[in-house]
Design an enzyme around this catalytic site. Structure first.
Site, PDB file in Angstrom:
ATOM      1  N   GLN A 359      53.053 138.004  -4.675  1.00  0.00           N
ATOM      2  CA  GLN A 359      52.470 139.239  -4.667  1.00  0.00           C
ATOM      3  C   GLN A 359      51.411 139.977  -5.733  1.00  0.00           C
ATOM      4  O   GLN A 359      52.225 139.716  -6.807  1.00  0.00           O
ATOM      5  CB  GLN A 359      52.775 140.922  -3.820  1.00  0.00           C
ATOM      6  CG  GLN A 359      52.247 141.721  -3.517  1.00  0.00           C
ATOM      7  CD  GLN A 359      50.840 141.208  -1.923  1.00  0.00           C
ATOM      8  OE1 GLN A 359      52.082 140.352  -1.293  1.00  0.00           O
ATOM      9  NE2 GLN A 359      49.960 141.839  -2.284  1.00  0.00           N
ATOM     10  N   GLY A 360      50.330 139.362  -5.766  1.00  0.00           N
ATOM     11  CA  GLY A 360      49.689 140.043  -7.147  1.00  0.00           C
ATOM     12  C   GLY A 360      49.493 141.739  -7.309  1.00  0.00           C
ATOM     13  O   GLY A 360      49.254 142.222  -5.517  1.00  0.00           O
ATOM     14  N   GLY A 361      48.950 142.398  -8.500  1.00  0.00           N
ATOM     15  CA  GLY A 361      48.386 143.559  -8.018  1.00  0.00           C
ATOM     16  C   GLY A 361      47.166 143.189  -7.562  1.00  0.00           C
ATOM     17  O   GLY A 361      46.545 144.772  -7.056  1.00  0.00           O
ATOM     18  N   GLY A 363      46.759 141.093  -4.630  1.00  0.00           N
ATOM     19  CA  GLY A 363      46.862 140.782  -3.565  1.00  0.00           C
ATOM     20  C   GLY A 363      47.766 140.063  -3.184  1.00  0.00           C
ATOM     21  O   GLY A 363      48.047 139.415  -4.707  1.00  0.00           O
ATOM     22  N   ASP A 476      48.476 143.075 -18.781  1.00  0.00           N
ATOM     23  CA  ASP A 476      49.647 143.533 -17.907  1.00  0.00           C
ATOM     24  C   ASP A 476      50.404 142.049 -18.385  1.00  0.00           C
ATOM     25  O   ASP A 476      50.503 141.165 -16.848  1.00  0.00           O
ATOM     26  CB  ASP A 476      49.087 143.257 -16.820  1.00  0.00           C
ATOM     27  CG  ASP A 476      50.027 143.634 -15.499  1.00  0.00           C
ATOM     28  OD1 ASP A 476      51.173 143.656 -15.930  1.00  0.00           O
ATOM     29  OD2 ASP A 476      49.899 143.158 -14.387  1.00  0.00           O
TER      30      ASP A 476
END
Length: 660
Positions: A359-361, A363, A476
């Site tokens: 799960q990315g930032g 989506g 990030d």
């Protein structure tokens, strides 16, 4: 019908915009110092400079290299020029005359400047630099056409340049110039040239060329040709005999100012004609297209947004480059990148939860298998995201222009209504954090694999910071955003996503903090200030995590503990007990911790740049400076300790968390 036509046309225009980036700028290229002469001395120094430039220009009639100085004491000005050995004396004279005019225009009243023309370079300074090696500020320039076999080509280029440098070393007396030609394919021959300024000692010439080779191969290995502009040396390679007077056998290779305008007009006509033709084809085939296409899902909403495409930066900048996709005409084609939604639905089993990789930032990311059996990773942007298609297409443009072996490669993209998806190469070993912080798996990361992962991340970040004019600040960088291929080589993912999808922001400040606590630099976490040095902080955290196998939890407890052990001379207590292989080195481990602590210093000004970190990791620098305290480690460590996965807060007192 209109929507599909617009969509296809805009995708085509996206490709056309990328193609336009293939046209580069032209000389002169320059570096100017930031300092200027004081007003009291400006007139005297300017006279001395003009005398130096006049003297050098007059010498260019007879020599390919010359240096000169003029003036007294602190007002003295030093200058030199170098013409490439293969040009005539007349061409050298013309080039230096032009360079003398350009250097005054481009760097007015500067205390130091250097200008590179097509076949010569000119340099001056208010301090004596003769015979002194300086490899800072090297400038790579790329051919506008890419090679079809970049990795093999890189090997051939590397071997050829290395042989040329060896050839220089064998000359007696030492020569500052050498060329060579090596077969690449049945129809292509590689032509290469190296040259140093003649004031340089032989050993420094070799060093300069080795540095230049490393720089050019780290950024430009996929280009058909490239050149590296350095203060003390020069190298170039092409697939045509440029030093024998040949020109590139392609319309895109035209470098003459008189021909550039005509070529650009020709390409504009070709692009416009292609768009018109595409319109006709699209509207002629739309009826058949919709008569045969089965609508497989209900569209979300009735309103459709028109795609707004944005180019990033100056399309005339040669430092923008992208990886060509080979088609029938050896050029980019829209269909090589666009993947329709139905294909991705099928590949991911309708985006099944069982296919989620992470799960990315912005989506979830799904594993997919295309119809040809190729495994891919599909990033599905959240449909409730406030960001629109414009930011998404900027992401596509960005990734296509940023190509490096230590960045995850984009394979395709999809825009369909509210759906926006990116398709990446699949990384079989997943993300670094899934292995590094799992005590059952971490044992497969031997010392050599860990240092290889660290160096790969450093190369990728150096590329983002220095080798692209975009100057991407990742914001990030963390273990979960580092992916591992089948050989455990590291590749940075999500580069640029946080920056592109953030709200409106200035160059150095943002109202929206995007990142992960534990990796975020204090000036960014607390004040919203970000720069390349904030990425260096994140790299330092990641470096210490990788070599120790411990997670930096809470308020940088691992950093505080590492700093405490460093000052006590007990840094080897941080060694991961799973590191039992013979390649492990106490000295190397200590050096890596030292570098990590330099990167996480509280004051951003004290942190090194990634261009400094890279040679530190290789042990190519001398004595490293003493690191200052890390961010958020203000307080005292009494009996704090780390277990196999995390550092505890026992005995660690945080006494100051207010913004600086």
């Amino acid at each position: 019908m209109v929507h599909k036509a617009i969509q296809l046309i805009l995708i085509y225009c996206l490709t056309a915009n990328l193609h336009d980036l293939a046209f580069g700028d032209s000389p002169p290229y320059n570096i100017c110092s930031t300092s200027t002469a004081g007003s009291a001395r400006a007139s005297t120094i300017d006279d001395n400079l003009q005398n130096v430039l006049t003297s050098l220009a007059s010498n260019a009639n007879a020599a390919k290299f010359s240096n000169a100085s003029f003036g007294n004491d602190s007002d003295r000005v030093y200058g030199l020029y170098m013409c490439l050995n293969y040009i005539s004396a007349e061409t050298c004279n013309d080039c230096i005359t032009t360079a003398s005019q350009d250097i005054s225009k481009l760097c007015p009243n500067k205390t130091e400047a250097i200008v590179w023309e097509e076949v010569c370079q000119l340099r001056y300074a208010y301090q004596n630099f003769f015979g002194q090696l300086d490899v800072s500020g090297n400038i790579p320039k790329y051919n506008r056409l890419n090679i079809s076999e970049p990795e093999r080509y890189r090997s051939v280029v590397n071997n050829t340049l290395s042989d040329l440098i060896t050839k220089l070393s064998a000359f007696d007396p030492f020569e500052m110039y050498a060329t060579d030609e090596v077969p690449f394919t049945n129809s292509d021959t590689l032509y290469a040239l190296v040259q140093c300024t003649k004031d340089l000692p032989a050993d420094d010439c070799i060093t300069c060329l080795h540095n230049a080779t490393a720089d050019i191969l780290s950024c430009c290995y996929f280009s058909r040709g490239a050149r590296l502009l350095s203060r003390n040396c020069y190298l170039r390679y092409e697939l045509y005999a440029f030093y024998k007077g040949a020109t590139e056998p392609s319309i895109l290779a035209g470098n003459q100012a008189s021909g550039r305008g005509k070529q650009r007009k020709m390409w504009m006509i070709i692009v416009l004609a292609s768009v018109v033709a595409l319109l006709l084809v699209v509207f002629a085939s739309t009826g058949y297209f919709f008569a045969t296409k089965k609508i497989t899902r209900k569209r979300k909403g009735t309103a459709r947004k028109q795609i707004q495409l944005h180019k990033i930066g100056d399309a005339n900048d040669t430092d923008f480059h992208y990886q060509h996709v080979q088609g029938r005409d050896n050029d980019l084609k829209a269909q090589d990148f666009f993947i329709d939604l139905e294909t991705l639905n099928l590949a991911t089993s309708n985006f099944s939860d069982s296919n989620i990789l992470g799960q990315g930032g912005f989506g979830p990311v799904y594993k997919g298998v295309l119809s040809d059996g190729k495994e891919v990773a599909v990033k599905r942007l959240s449909s409730c995201s406030e960001q629109g298609t414009a930011e998404f297409t900027n992401e596509v443009l960005l990734i296509l222009k940023l190509q490096h072996k230590n960045l995850v490669k984009l394979l395709g993209f999809c825009v369909d209504g509210d759906e926006k998806l990116l398709v990446y190469e699949f990384m079989p070993n997943g993300s670094l954090d899934a292995i590094l912080f799992d005590p059952r798996k971490r044992g497969i990361l031997c010392w050599r694999k860990r240092t290889n992962i660290v160096n790969g991340i450093a190369k990728g970040m150096l590329y983002l910071h220095e080798d692209s004019r975009l100057r991407i600040v990742h914001r990030d960088l963390k273990a979960s955003n580092v992916l591992l291929d089948s050989d455990m080589n590291s590749k940075i993912s999500d580069f640029g996503m946080a920056r592109i999808f953030a709200e409106s922001e200035g160059e150095a400040n943002t109202a929206r903090i995007v990142g992960t606590y534990g990796y975020m630099a204090p000036e960014y976490a607390m004040e919203g200030l970000y720069s390349k040095k904030s990425d260096v902080f994140s790299f330092g955290v990641l470096l210490i995590e990788i070599i120790t196998g411990r997670r930096n939890a809470g308020f940088n407890q691992l950093l505080a503990y590492a700093w405490h052990l460093w000052n006590e001379g007990n840094v080897l207590e941080l060694v991961d007990p799973l590191l039992t292989d013979t390649s492990f080195s106490d000295d190397e481990f200590s050096r890596y911790i030292h570098i990590g602590l330099l990167c996480v210093q509280e004051d951003a000004f004290d942190r090194p740049t990634m261009s400094s970190v890279a040679p530190m990791l290789k042990g190519e620098t001398g004595t490293l400076p003493q690191p200052q305290k890390p961010a958020f480690s203000i307080g005292r460590v009494t009996d704090g300790h780390c277990n196999n996965n995390n550092c505890s807060a026992n005995g660690l007192t945080i006494s100051n968390l207010s913004p600086r």
